[in-house]
Design an enzyme around this catalytic site. Sequence first.
Site, mmCIF file in Angstrom:
data_model
loop_
_atom_site.group_PDB
_atom_site.id
_atom_site.type_symbol
_atom_site.label_atom_id
_atom_site.label_comp_id
_atom_site.label_asym_id
_atom_site.label_seq_id
_atom_site.Cartn_x
_atom_site.Cartn_y
_atom_site.Cartn_z
ATOM 1 N N ASP A 1 -0.691 -4.255 -4.153
ATOM 2 C CA ASP A 1 -0.376 -5.630 -4.550
ATOM 3 C C ASP A 1 -1.571 -6.566 -4.451
ATOM 4 O O ASP A 1 -1.413 -7.783 -4.575
ATOM 5 C CB ASP A 1 0.796 -6.158 -3.714
ATOM 6 C CG ASP A 1 0.468 -6.207 -2.224
ATOM 7 O OD1 ASP A 1 -0.351 -5.388 -1.775
ATOM 8 O OD2 ASP A 1 1.026 -7.065 -1.518
ATOM 9 N N HIS B 1 0.819 -1.211 0.000
ATOM 10 C CA HIS B 1 0.000 0.000 0.000
ATOM 11 C C HIS B 1 0.857 1.269 0.000
ATOM 12 O O HIS B 1 0.313 2.366 -0.019
ATOM 13 C CB HIS B 1 -0.909 -0.002 1.230
ATOM 14 C CG HIS B 1 -0.116 -0.095 2.502
ATOM 15 N ND1 HIS B 1 0.514 -1.247 2.889
ATOM 16 C CD2 HIS B 1 0.175 0.828 3.444
ATOM 17 C CE1 HIS B 1 1.152 -1.036 4.021
ATOM 18 N NE2 HIS B 1 0.972 0.220 4.389
ATOM 19 N N ARG C 1 -5.223 -6.309 0.079
ATOM 20 C CA ARG C 1 -6.162 -5.651 1.004
ATOM 21 C C ARG C 1 -7.510 -5.446 0.341
ATOM 22 O O ARG C 1 -7.621 -5.482 -0.884
ATOM 23 C CB ARG C 1 -5.617 -4.279 1.423
ATOM 24 C CG ARG C 1 -4.338 -4.376 2.199
ATOM 25 C CD ARG C 1 -3.913 -3.017 2.700
ATOM 26 N NE ARG C 1 -2.702 -3.161 3.476
ATOM 27 C CZ ARG C 1 -2.342 -2.376 4.478
ATOM 28 N NH1 ARG C 1 -3.096 -1.343 4.788
ATOM 29 N NH2 ARG C 1 -1.230 -2.592 5.137
ATOM 30 N N ASP D 1 -5.483 -2.828 -2.738
ATOM 31 C CA ASP D 1 -4.274 -2.000 -2.619
ATOM 32 C C ASP D 1 -3.252 -2.315 -3.709
ATOM 33 O O ASP D 1 -3.536 -3.052 -4.653
ATOM 34 C CB ASP D 1 -3.652 -2.165 -1.229
ATOM 35 C CG ASP D 1 -3.037 -3.539 -1.032
ATOM 36 O OD1 ASP D 1 -3.517 -4.492 -1.664
ATOM 37 O OD2 ASP D 1 -2.061 -3.667 -0.264
#
Length: 548
Positions: free
Chosen positions: A284, A119, A287, A282
């Site tokens: 990657d 993030h 989240r 996020d």
Amino acid sequence: MNASFPQIQTVATKPFADQRPGTSGLRKKTTVFQQPHYLANFVQSIFSSLEGFEGKKLVLGGDGRFFNREAIQIVLKMAAANGFGEIIVGRGGILSTPAASAVIRAEKAFGGIVLSASHNPGGPDGDFGIKYNISNGGPAPEKITEAIFAHSETIESYKIIEATNVDLDTPGETQLGAAKVRVVDPVAIYLELMESLFDFEAIAAMFRDGFTLKFDAMSAVTGPYAKAIFEERLGAGPGSVINAEPLEDFGGHHPDPNLVHAKHLLDLAMSAQSPDLCAASDGDGDRNLIIGRSQFVTPSDSLAILAANAHLVKGYRAGLAGVARSMPTSRAADLVAKKLGIGMYETPTGWKFFGNLLDAGRVTICGEESAGASSNHVREKDGVWAVLMWLNILAVRKQSVADIVRLHWAEYGRNYYSRHDYEEVASDGANALVASLREKLPGLAGTSFGALKIEAADDFAYNDPIDGSVSKQQGIRILFTDGSRIVYRLSGTGTSGATLRVYIERYEPDPAKHDLETQGALADLVACAEKLAEIRHHTGRTEPSVIT
Ligand code: VG1
Ligand code: CO
């Protein structure tokens, strides 16, 4: 060596002193990673800490941020030089974190390397990161990350193949020294896994009946996954996925799906034009943010609601073995586990602590207050999975997000919850704050702050019930007699200064009091948190930089 093979070079290097992995791998400013040998030193330290990978498979991918492509080439050439037999890399060097976990498991790989600072912002002035995942698909446990760090402190050389760059954009196989490189579709294996867990037909029928979704990929890695799954496979209308093209700098934004950095989604959800579900992920893709029409769902509540409703979803029809949450996450999920009569585990912050519990079959679903949730299908948190869980539950229950949340509170009570972050404060002040709190701990039980009475206070230590390892100093807990909590810890993912996180929770069983505004409901605890830790004195800050 065969003359037509590229040569393995042994490159002399010197240690960098700052390569200890944090909560989730090594994260630094991109410019730090761009220094000569910096990335290579860490990659060699990973390989030198591992045993028995000769001839085996390594999975490799990243979130596509600035420096990803160069870094992928370095890791490829080093993995080949160090003796891996096959390196499976996502096309374009792309794999979301949960997809990398899924590929490691599906391919029975020895492990994987994920390039991401999650993030954190990307770009030349942003952050970069790298972490190693083991054969179960999950982040390496502390024993391995500490070994990697120890190697990085004494490293003298690394091995790399001298070769032209591998074409990352064409799926297929190429030879790199003695190793095979296989470029794969980053979405395929993940999509198949999602189809095995969710009732895609029921979700598609809900979209056909007019259900509306707005998913913000935040110009990060989930764009291709979300387009393929939500729009193409499930029939969410065109435009349901926004910011779907992964950009090297995330469009200059902070790819953190919270109420600050995805405020436009909150505003949309609170407006007359609100879709039925707003969601985001996020940098990657691990989240998730969930907001129904006029109803934000805190990640802690989301975990509890997913656990309470999992049996409605195809992949979890048999019920849950248990639930785990990170210590600072609210105790809403505990109430569900108690009612279901299943195990509840409290772990330190960071997904690496869930791996053993998942592998041992003790838990099926895990979550963190920082917008992470996932299940035993992978060993990482999984943003798109969480959105699919909600979609599947909504398709079965045929109620709104707000109704589901309110009925949940009515049944279990409401855990008012908020996290206050003080970002980029001076490390000395932050460390002094924690040290002074630790000193106060033994005398706190029994003291009162207005109506709040402290029942117990400690520095959280985790005894892993599976491998017996102990992790100490994982966050300071202040527990009050009415079930409220304050937790303090320092972030392990930041790249400049220190970030103090203060987690505040209050339990309210009375449905007549479930409509309070969150910060107001927590005001006395917030004041107490300041008094106990003297945040202003130690950090110079009068208020948090981010409230989630
Ligand atoms: C933060 C979160 C933690 C999460 C970690 C990695 O760590 O609090 O819950 O597991 O980020 O998430 P910290 O140490 O900064 O509090 V991700 O999506 O950045 O891989
Ligand atoms: Co992430």
